[in-house]
Scaffold this motif. Structure first.
Motif: not given
Length: 243
Positions: A62-66, A68-70, A76-78, A128-137
């Protein structure tokens, strides 16, 4: 509640229900999803099915929550927790599976895909960008060519693409995903948990390889191995207890 949970026959079903947003996740729903995964394992689930209500898996964040990077840091943790749970996880995907939805599907072990499914990682449309974990998967599950197509051209791929490229392991709906999860829930949990560790380890990750070796030794010295061999000799289904 925007995540509904049920448990039957050792299979937990977690359903994202924000139909007004095609099941796009805000932070509160992300936290609910994590809590339900933890609760399912605590309740003895031996497999988890993740799906969405109303004909869509998850249309993204939901882009209303984006602001910042928090949000992405918590995401990423979830995702990494979901990927690392010791039981098989199945994504039952119909409709939109975009952005964060794709990340959830990538975090699951196997995917059952309906004909209406559509897949995208539209980061280049949003800056935007996704984290490296996502790119790897993404590269591991779709193949590097399709991964590059998804993130660099904002391509939308369909169920036929997912099947052709190996992202989908079965074609069908929620009932098919439940049948797959039910079969998995009857199998040896130490073998499954250890195999998941091994599949997630890179060849140069000494700590990860050590965890796999420990899991390997545990499975080979377990009561479940004795039960599996005995059941095979007696031509009956094995009853595994995870010990």
């Amino acid at each position: 509640m925007t995540v509904h949970a049920s448990l039957a026959d050792r299979v937990a079903v977690l359903t994202i229900d924000r139909q007004h947003r095609r099941n796009a996740l805000d932070l509160a729903t992300l936290e609910q999803l994590h809590d339900e995964v933890v609760a399912a394992l605590a309740a003895g689930a031996r497999a988890v099915v993740l799906t969405g209500a109303g004909g869509h898996f998850c249309a993204g964040a939901d882009l209303t929550d984006l602001e910042d990077v928090s949000f992405t840091q918590r995401l990423a943790e979830v995702l990494q927790h979901l990927a690392a749970v010791p039981v098989p996880t199945v994504a039952a995907v119909d409709g939109s599976c975009m952005g964060l939805g794709m990340q959830l599907a990538l975090a699951c072990d196997v995917r059952v895909v309906g004909d209406s499914a559509r897949f995208a990682v539209p980061v280049a449309k949003l800056g935007l960008m996704v984290d490296h974990w996502t790119l790897d998967r993404l590269a591991r599950c779709w193949g590097e060519g399709a991964a590059r197509q998804l993130v660099l051209t904002a391509a939308v791929l369909d169920a036929d693409d997912a099947w052709r490229l190996g992202f989908a392991q079965e074609r069908g709906g929620l009932d098919d995903a439940l049948a797959l999860a039910t079969r998995a829930a009857s199998l040896a949990p130490l073998s499954q948990a250890g195999s998941k560790v091994g599949l997630g380890v890179r060849h140069d990750d000494e700590a990860g390889l050590g965890r796999y070796e420990a899991a390997f030794a545990h499975a080979w010295s377990s009561e479940d191995l004795v039960e599996g061999r005995t059941a095979f000799a007696e031509r009956r289904p094995a009853v595994f207890r995870g010990v």
